[in-house]
Write a protein that holds these residues in place. Structure first.
Motif, mmCIF file in Angstrom:
data_model
loop_
_atom_site.group_PDB
_atom_site.id
_atom_site.type_symbol
_atom_site.label_atom_id
_atom_site.label_comp_id
_atom_site.label_asym_id
_atom_site.label_seq_id
_atom_site.Cartn_x
_atom_site.Cartn_y
_atom_site.Cartn_z
ATOM 1 N N SER A 35 15.082 71.869 57.505
ATOM 2 C CA SER A 35 16.536 72.038 57.415
ATOM 3 C C SER A 35 17.104 71.543 58.995
ATOM 4 O O SER A 35 16.413 70.785 59.869
ATOM 5 N N VAL A 36 18.389 71.107 59.062
ATOM 6 C CA VAL A 36 19.067 70.707 60.316
ATOM 7 C C VAL A 36 19.549 71.751 60.737
ATOM 8 O O VAL A 36 20.641 72.546 60.110
ATOM 9 N N PHE A 37 19.443 72.134 61.919
ATOM 10 C CA PHE A 37 19.995 73.529 62.496
ATOM 11 C C PHE A 37 20.745 72.668 63.730
ATOM 12 O O PHE A 37 20.459 72.116 64.581
ATOM 13 N N ARG A 181 20.922 62.706 58.203
ATOM 14 C CA ARG A 181 20.569 62.967 56.804
ATOM 15 C C ARG A 181 19.298 62.350 56.180
ATOM 16 O O ARG A 181 18.885 62.929 55.253
ATOM 17 N N GLU A 182 19.037 61.176 56.483
ATOM 18 C CA GLU A 182 17.942 60.655 56.082
ATOM 19 C C GLU A 182 16.489 61.320 56.442
ATOM 20 O O GLU A 182 15.713 61.578 55.695
ATOM 21 N N LEU A 183 16.589 61.820 57.674
ATOM 22 C CA LEU A 183 15.628 62.768 58.247
ATOM 23 C C LEU A 183 15.473 63.808 57.475
ATOM 24 O O LEU A 183 14.330 64.227 56.792
ATOM 25 N N THR A 189 12.416 68.596 59.931
ATOM 26 C CA THR A 189 13.075 69.766 60.589
ATOM 27 C C THR A 189 13.670 69.140 61.829
ATOM 28 O O THR A 189 13.362 68.281 62.587
ATOM 29 N N VAL A 190 14.924 69.292 61.885
ATOM 30 C CA VAL A 190 16.012 68.667 62.970
ATOM 31 C C VAL A 190 16.624 69.795 63.546
ATOM 32 O O VAL A 190 17.229 70.631 63.074
ATOM 33 N N LEU A 191 16.581 69.997 65.043
ATOM 34 C CA LEU A 191 17.301 70.716 65.827
ATOM 35 C C LEU A 191 18.261 69.715 66.501
ATOM 36 O O LEU A 191 17.735 68.813 67.315
ATOM 37 N N LEU A 192 19.534 69.843 66.441
ATOM 38 C CA LEU A 192 20.494 69.058 66.661
ATOM 39 C C LEU A 192 21.609 69.784 67.883
ATOM 40 O O LEU A 192 22.039 70.748 67.275
ATOM 41 N N ALA A 200 28.742 68.989 63.642
ATOM 42 C CA ALA A 200 27.777 70.189 62.942
ATOM 43 C C ALA A 200 28.266 70.522 61.850
ATOM 44 O O ALA A 200 27.399 70.685 60.828
ATOM 45 N N GLU A 201 29.668 70.362 61.270
ATOM 46 C CA GLU A 201 30.154 70.515 60.133
ATOM 47 C C GLU A 201 29.423 69.433 59.021
ATOM 48 O O GLU A 201 29.254 69.688 58.003
ATOM 49 N N GLN A 202 29.284 68.233 59.402
ATOM 50 C CA GLN A 202 29.066 67.037 58.504
ATOM 51 C C GLN A 202 27.321 67.319 58.287
ATOM 52 O O GLN A 202 26.922 67.083 57.111
ATOM 53 N N LEU A 203 26.738 67.680 59.277
ATOM 54 C CA LEU A 203 25.177 67.638 59.213
ATOM 55 C C LEU A 203 24.311 68.784 59.011
ATOM 56 O O LEU A 203 23.394 68.754 58.563
#
Length: 271
Positions: A35-37, A181-183, A189-192, A200-203
């Protein structure tokens, strides 16, 4: 819970102070695998400090954190083998070409066939045509994409992106968003961390807001929206967003699809 179903990142009661300044005051959150967090907060909220602790660059004063099943304090070497960290500024060698940067990192990690790895990543991040050029000729977005590509060498299951679009122009930001998004699509797992609400809203699959060293809310975008009163339904004529205008005017970035526009006046040739 089996290791493959356990959260990729687990943070409980994390605290960190610099002398009298309490930066983290008992931070708790989990990040699901693949997931992207987004850790959202203003400057000084403690986002970078949290990432430094999770990536073993800094020791916490209290609390526990596990990344890919490993304790960041007791199993730091295992954590470092499981992650990649991309900081706020691109860490690329401008003297080398894009391909040479990738080959260098692959060799430093003692991977087989570094040339193939470099070529695959150049294609994945739409940098094949620029691969033979020195990085000093790259745009900000291209450097950032190369930086992220370098961080993926060795296929780390967890990647930290610490404010990856800071200082980038709108087109470069969108390029980085596409890379993130590709990741996620490939199961990383992405912590952004970011201070940009739209990012944040987009990803993000989930968003945690860090304020004055504490997580004040943590949930999906839909859950966060439900914290506010329901919106009244009104008919509103939808106007193009600034992003719509920007992309329409700029086109594909090479000037072929763009238009010269002078707002409020007719464009004329100089006399």
């Amino acid at each position: 819970m089996t290791a493959q179903h356990a959260p990729a990142i687990q943070v409980h009661g994390l605290e960190k102070s610099y002398k009298e300044l309490r930066v983290l005051r008992g931070v708790d959150f989990d990040v699901a695998r693949g997931s992207v967090f987004a850790l959202l907060g203003s400057n000084g909220a403690g986002k970078t400090t949290a990432v430094k602790i999770l990536s073993t660059l800094l020791r916490a004063d209290a609390g526990t954190a596990r990344v890919n099943g490993f304790d960041v304090a007791a199993q730091a070497a295992d954590v470092r083998e499981s992650i990649s960290l991309t900081g706020q500024f691109a860490a690329v060698d401008e003297i080398l070409t894009g391909r040479e940067n990738l080959v260098l990192i692959a060799r430093l990690r003692h991977l087989e066939d570094p040339g193939r790895i470099a070529d695959d990543l150049l294609e994945r991040f739409s940098l094949t045509e620029a691969g033979a050029r020195k990085v000093s000729t790259y745009s900000g977005g291209m450097r950032r994409r190369l930086d992220i590509a370098m961080s993926l060498i060795g296929d780390p299951p967890v990647i930290f992106l610490d404010e990856p679009t800071t200082g980038l122009d709108p087109r470069a930001r969108i390029e980085v968003w596409q890379a993130v998004r590709e990741l996620a699509a490939r199961g990383t797992t992405v912590l952004l961390t970011t201070q940009y609400l739209d990012e944040a809203e987009q990803l993000a699959d989930r968003i945690a807001i860090l304020h004055r060293g504490r997580i004040i809310v943590n949930g999906t975008l839909a859950e966060l929206r439900r914290l506010l009163p329901p919106a009244e339904v009104e008919y509103v004529e939808k106007q193009p967003t600034l992003e719509d205008v920007f992309l329409t005017l700029v086109g594909d970035g090479d000037g072929e699809n763009g238009h010269d526009r002078n707002l409020g006046t007719d464009a004329k040739e100089p006399r």
